[in-house]
Design a protein around this motif. Structure first.
Motif: not given
Length: 596
Positions: A93-102, A126-140
């Motif tokens: 996950g992205p570091a700015e939202y608590g992820g480790q950014g591996f 597995g799909l949770t990580e994919s959802a993170v990508l979509a919300v992080h890139r396209h979400g408001s």
């Protein structure tokens, strides 16, 4: 069956072939070798001791639906709690939202371990990580602030809600509706099927990403939008609040992955929020789809490794007949079946497919990392093109390899492989879905041909062939590899010519696109793995020449590479001959004549 992560081979791939420490320095995330190896070792312990023991019971007990609530198999909830508490869920996950950014190059090894230990358990995260990508890139900003930290941490999970009874691959047929509200939210109504983790008792909330149509949407795929629809609408302090008007209507009764809840999800004026722009939902969804397809490829790899480990353990213990050259264990009533050439053929096929796929997984993960995080825009663009070319290959070839390895595992066990108690038949059942979901392997082959090869007149394919050709020349320093190097040059030249032939035939007749796609993808994958095996052989030769204190490991690498080139890669020739057979023999028969 006991699973132990193949740490030595993973370290060989990460450190000796792909220089993960240098890769991490380039990406600026500060991971050093000690940290990387420590994470791998802890991941191996966690998957062997906590996750793998869930696999058998997860299959036998399955999930249950009662009073609208899904219950996961015994032990899953506690294991998921450890998964989150130990930080595994937030790994990428992205570091700015608590992820480790591996980087993916690092996390792919852990994800392979999870797939091998218990595919059903891994599906929830597995799909949770994919959802993170979509919300992080396209979400408001509102959606990011409300949801990302929760799903990055794994405290809440995410799903992908695409498929409907009449709309699987063809999303143009999608009927779920979204009606705008005056407060900027939407009301979502419709039914989705085959939703992995659509409901469960692991987390207090589930964030569904749902494809739906707005009232004024154009027809077809150009009229699809993406919405975030939570199971519980969060309160102002970020806790699950009012229950949304959605429910799990049924659990699918499946061939495998019985410990994973596969749900029919009903949305009845459920409240949701638009992700990205209206009518651009498919583009937003593909942000997570490509990641999901890579992860499904890793599922095939994990199954292949688990099947190999099970087959190897059994072949060493099972006594049956004597070796053709004479008794190997004269003190025993028979020899272990690993002495028999055909058993070795099956084991080596499993081994070289799984280890070869691990090489390609690492290569692809590296491209995904560079595409997302390199500081140079040109590098990001180049890596994105390469990753796009490889993703359908990874998804389709790895999952085919997983099914083959599981089938070979059953064969190695003989009659015992057909019996549940040994665990091999479960691997074969579990692996079958990987060839179907996130786009069937036939769809992956069409994507490979239409969107990746034909779209740029095979320019990126030629670039890949050129890069591999350059790597092949490094084998010149080791005379013992001369035969393999010469064969690699020949195969790469053949692949280039075949690519030209495929492009020309598909441009002449669109039916050729479907006729050649599966065989051309398979041909390409076998050749890519062959070149990566040659790179592994070069590295092994260098280590032996330097006087390594692990000569057995590197010698085995050379022998495995030799087996792949002699006994597995020749399959590519069959795929070449088949695709050159053209479309006419497929389309000539009248539909009525298929009847008997």
């Amino acid at each position: 069956m006991n699973y132990q992560a193949p740490l030595r081979d993973m370290r060989f791939v990460l450190h000796e072939l792909f220089d993960i420490v240098g890769h991490c320095e380039r990406l600026g995330n500060g991971l050093d070798r000690e940290t990387i190896d420590g994470v791998l070792e802890e991941a191996a312990r966690f998957t062997a001791e906590v996750i793998a023991p869930l696999n058998r019971n997860g299959d036998e007990q399955g999930c249950r639906l009662s009073d609208g609530q899904v219950s996961t198999p015994d032990g899953f909830r506690e294991a998921y709690g450890q998964f989150v508490a130990n930080g595994w869920a937030s790994m990428t996950g992205p570091a700015e939202y608590g992820g480790q950014g591996f980087p993916q190059l690092m996390s792919a090894s852990f994800h392979e371990m999870l797939m091998a230990a218990s595919l059903s358990f891994r599906i929830y995260s597995g799909l949770t990580e994919s959802a993170v990508l979509a919300v992080h890139r396209h979400g408001s900003e509102f959606l990011k602030q409300t949801y990302l930290q929760k799903i990055v941490s794994g405290e809440w999970t995410g799903t992908m809600c695409l498929t409907e009874a009449q709309a699987g691959t063809d999303l143009a047929l999608l009927r779920t509706r979204a009606t705008p509200e005056v407060d900027g939210s939407y009301r979502i109504s419709g039914s989705k099927i085959f939703i992995s983790g659509g409901d469960q008792d692991l987390t207090p909330n589930i964030v569904h990403l749902v494809l739906a149509r707005l009232p004024d949407a154009p027809a077809g795929v150009k009229g699809i939008s993406l919405f975030l629809v939570p199971k519980f609408i969060p309160t102002d302090d970020g806790q699950p609040g009012t229950r949304n008007s959605l429910s799990c209507g049924a659990l699918e009764h499946k061939m495998g992955i019985k410990g994973a809840a596969t749900c029919v999800m009903n949305f009845d004026d459920a409240r949701g929020w638009l992700i990205g722009e209206a009518n651009q939902g498919l583009a937003c969804m593909f942000t997570m789809m490509n990641d999901a397809r890579f992860q499904v490829g890793l599922q095939g790899l994990g199954i292949a490794e688990a099947a190999f480990q099970g087959g190897l353990a059994y072949a060493r213990e099972r006594l049956q007949s004597r070796a053709l050259s004479g008794p190997v264990a004269p003190e025993k009533p028979a020899d272990p079946i690993i002495v028999h050439p055909d058993v070795r053929r099956m084991l080596l096929t499993q081994k070289t497919l799984s280890e070869g796929c691990r090489l390609l997984a690492a290569y692809t993960a590296r491209q995904l990392d560079l595409e997302r995080a390199d500081s140079d825009e040109q590098v990001r663009e180049k890596a994105g093109k390469r990753a796009a070319l490889l993703i359908p290959m990874v998804k389709a070839f790895f999952t085919d390899a997983g099914q083959e390895a599981a089938s070979l595992g059953v064969q190695i066990y003989g009659g015992h492989g057909y019996i549940r108690e040994w665990g091999m038949e479960q691997l074969m059942r579990d692996s079958r879905i990987t060839q179907l979901y996130e786009g069937t392997n036939g769809i992956q082959a069409l994507d490979f041909i239409r969107r990746k090869v034909l779209a740029d007149n095979a320019a990126e394919l030629r670039a890949l062939i050129g890069e591999l050709a350059g790597e092949v020349e490094t084998a010149a320093a080791y005379p013992a590899l001369a035969g393999m190097q010469a064969a690699a040059r020949q195969r790469l030249g053949e692949w280039h010519g075949l690519g030209v032939n495929v492009v020309e035939s598909c441009q002449r007749d669109p039916q050729e696109i479907g006729a050649v796609s599966v065989d051309f993808l398979a041909y390409s994958a076998y050749v890519v793995l062959g070149c990566l095996w040659l790179q592994a052989a070069v590295r092994a030769s260098a280590a032996l020449a330097a006087g390594s204190n692990e000569p057995a490991f590197y010698q085995a690498k050379l022998q495995a590479a030799d087996f792949y080139w002699r006994r597995v890669l020749p399959r590519a020739s069959g795929h070449r001959e088949a695709l050159l057979g053209g479309a006419q023999c497929l389309m000539a028969m009248d539909e009525a004549d298929f009847a008997f």
